[in-house]
Write an enzyme that holds these catalytic residues in place. Sequence first.
Site, PDB file in Angstrom:
ATOM      1  N   ASP A 268       0.879  -1.170   0.000  1.00 49.73           N
ATOM      2  CA  ASP A 268       0.000   0.000   0.000  1.00 49.73           C
ATOM      3  C   ASP A 268       0.912   1.215   0.000  1.00 49.73           C
ATOM      4  OD1 ASP A 268       0.679  -0.129   3.039  1.00 49.73           O
ATOM      5  OD2 ASP A 268      -0.304   1.806   2.774  1.00 49.73           O
TER       6      ASP A 268
ATOM      7  N   CYS B 239      -1.572   3.226 -22.616  1.00 43.98           N
ATOM      8  CA  CYS B 239      -2.322   3.122 -21.358  1.00 43.98           C
ATOM      9  C   CYS B 239      -3.815   3.132 -21.679  1.00 43.98           C
ATOM     10  CB  CYS B 239      -1.966   4.273 -20.412  1.00 43.98           C
ATOM     11  SG  CYS B 239      -2.956   4.258 -18.891  1.00 43.98           S
TER      12      CYS B 239
ATOM     13  N   CYS C 274      -6.338   3.627 -19.477  1.00 43.20           N
ATOM     14  CA  CYS C 274      -7.188   4.255 -18.459  1.00 43.20           C
ATOM     15  C   CYS C 274      -8.073   5.341 -19.085  1.00 43.20           C
ATOM     16  CB  CYS C 274      -6.342   4.834 -17.319  1.00 43.20           C
ATOM     17  SG  CYS C 274      -5.608   6.444 -17.672  1.00 43.20           S
TER      18      CYS C 274
ATOM     19  N   HIS D 292      -5.341   7.785 -13.474  1.00 43.16           N
ATOM     20  CA  HIS D 292      -4.204   7.281 -14.260  1.00 43.16           C
ATOM     21  C   HIS D 292      -3.166   6.594 -13.374  1.00 43.16           C
ATOM     22  CE1 HIS D 292      -0.969   6.827 -17.103  1.00 43.16           C
ATOM     23  NE2 HIS D 292      -0.180   7.342 -16.174  1.00 43.16           N
TER      24      HIS D 292
END
Lengths: 397, 397
Positions: B285, B323, B325, B354
């Site tokens: 995380d 990408c 996204c 993103h």
Amino acid sequence: MLALMSLWQVRSEIGIQLKFNLVASDGRARAGVIETDHGSVETPAFMPVGTQGSVKAIEQRELVEVGAQIILGNTYHLYLRPGTDILDKAGGLHQFIGWDRPILTDSGGYQILSLAGLRNISDDGVEFRSHIDGSLHFFTPERIIDIERTIGSDIMMVLDECSPYPCSYEYAEQSNELTLRWAMRCRQRFLSSEVRYGHSQALFGIVQGSVYPKIRERSAQALGKLEFDGYAIGGLAVGEPAEEMYEIVNVCSEILPFDKPRYLMGVGTPENLLEAIERGVDMFDCVLPTRNGRNAMFFTRHGPISITNAQFKDDMFSIDEGCECYTCGHFSRAYLRHLFQAKEILGLQLATIHNLHFYQCLMGEGRRAIASSTFHTWKQEQLALLRRQIPAADYQS
Amino acid sequence: MLALMSLWQVRSEIGIQLKFNLVASDGRARAGVIETDHGSVETPAFMPVGTQGSVKAIEQRELVEVGAQIILGNTYHLYLRPGTDILDKAGGLHQFIGWDRPILTDSGGYQILSLAGLRNISDDGVEFRSHIDGSLHFFTPERIIDIERTIGSDIMMVLDECSPYPCSYEYAEQSNELTLRWAMRCRQRFLSSEVRYGHSQALFGIVQGSVYPKIRERSAQALGKLEFDGYAIGGLAVGEPAEEMYEIVNVCSEILPFDKPRYLMGVGTPENLLEAIERGVDMFDCVLPTRNGRNAMFFTRHGPISITNAQFKDDMFSIDEGCECYTCGHFSRAYLRHLFQAKEILGLQLATIHNLHFYQCLMGEGRRAIASSTFHTWKQEQLALLRRQIPAADYQS
């Protein structure tokens, strides 16, 4: 003046660029469809405000989701930042911001009044200082049209002077005469300039005249003769009482061409919108749903609520029962309150989604009420609901 | 101690609550699946940080869209606000925030170190002042478990003391002994308490010991014997050199049970993640993708870029070629730069989408590389790309 007239004839020969089809009316209230090269806009329409090329705290795909068919940009802001060179290179504002539905651009008259430092208005145009860096700029009516051509908005607005409120009759009269002269110059430049990106652009005139019916009448009559693609009523919602605003809307509605869309600029509350629709207005823009949302205020069918109130801290119901927006479908008042208390950006996002969805639904329902000739009754019911203050006890478990 | 032992036996009789299936390994790198009652988490896994019940500037549906299979919440923050009474009434954190995938809650050890005023650590627990209102609170290991039961996280973390960096060997040793005693008490309370909302909850231990391999070894060995559902490596990424962090990860990996997930807390850059995966870590995380995104930094396969740089002002390409996204599919670097220049909230939203998508893709690709036994080669390729500084000329047209 003769040269101008002949240009108008050319224009009428090439046809009307913006189609406005009235599909129903109920009293003065109208339901219509504006057709642009970026798609249709059903009226009455509410336009979310995307001043700088973004409607604050909401994504473009979410604007589609909440039902926005057209958004607003601001020529003054976009000219200062990102600037016309960037917009030109991007292929216009639609491409730049990734929005393929219609865009209307305000000319910046109001923003120069409210934001810019030192402004110097002459017959030629307006000199002002940028609110960003203090740099000096000069807008003429012609320059505004050129900038709006580069922005590529589907509906461009003329440069106007938005008189402050209150202002004297004499000030309002002179200001309106200037606005009319500028409107003619905008129209001329519009007719003698070309589109940049292959899609049509329309031009709306702006009725000014403060709260003085006589000046408004003269403004609406003069603009009507200039055959704009649509007509805005500007200079309202600047501090005058609502009743005065409604009276001015009545005055303008009676005079403005019946077959063109009418746009009440910068208005307003749900109540304002319903009253103005009944008086013949087709289009609106306002920062209220977005700005108030970011200040923790949620519009509901039972009046607005301020979500930070302690009464909502353990309220596990959604903001507005029956609302079909993403926010109401997934999150409780308690969670939304928590987000605002904890200063989480998600609170701003979810409030914006809900409030814009609320406004769009109100317009959609109003449209259906017009089509079924029940607008007045529906409006009265909505107003009764909206004005009802929800007692705190309703939320306490 | 005898009572505790018999509780562990009860526990082993009722079966393991958290399933972790290792599906492939490549050297020390592992690909697995953690199974919870809220669904599966494929490892290596990156967990976006939702400290206060919201991953900043992104909607829950967008977390799903970017591929997040688990998010993190913080016990310290959630206890202070909204508070356990609200979470209890909501039916737990999943219900409260509208997230039906797994949640891991950090216990707050690190936050008490970094955020809270006056903290008083004793064997019994830790007294601290709220960073919100200065009010005085006391956490014991038992209280933390009770709070995490009320939160209802799928994976709970024990209360630990996160030693500051740098700290002396003696401090680290004493601190770790305290953390071990607390871990046992957490485990005991975990075994003697019940779930609140019908879904299983697992408990992870936390290895401490600063940068001292000997203390880390003792910590990992002692915790390993306590049979937690998984093991975190805490107290890293607090200022030590990356190489020191990697060495500690190696030390812990060798000792921690092979069949349980390993979680490197608060780490890190894309490079850190790849190196740690190669050393046997399964879960991560970090606020880096979200926080740096809000500071205009976009992660790309060719290294991070700061979108406010002037070189991007008329750059009409997407952030990261290839990408998939939402941000890269619809918006240019020039527009993203404009949003940050104009301080539009949408910039924060699009950067967060993103960057989280980037992190999730990196984990997914790493997982596939492990499955095809090409992890090391793939990692080296990625590192070479990530470390490449893009010359400004690449962006200039």
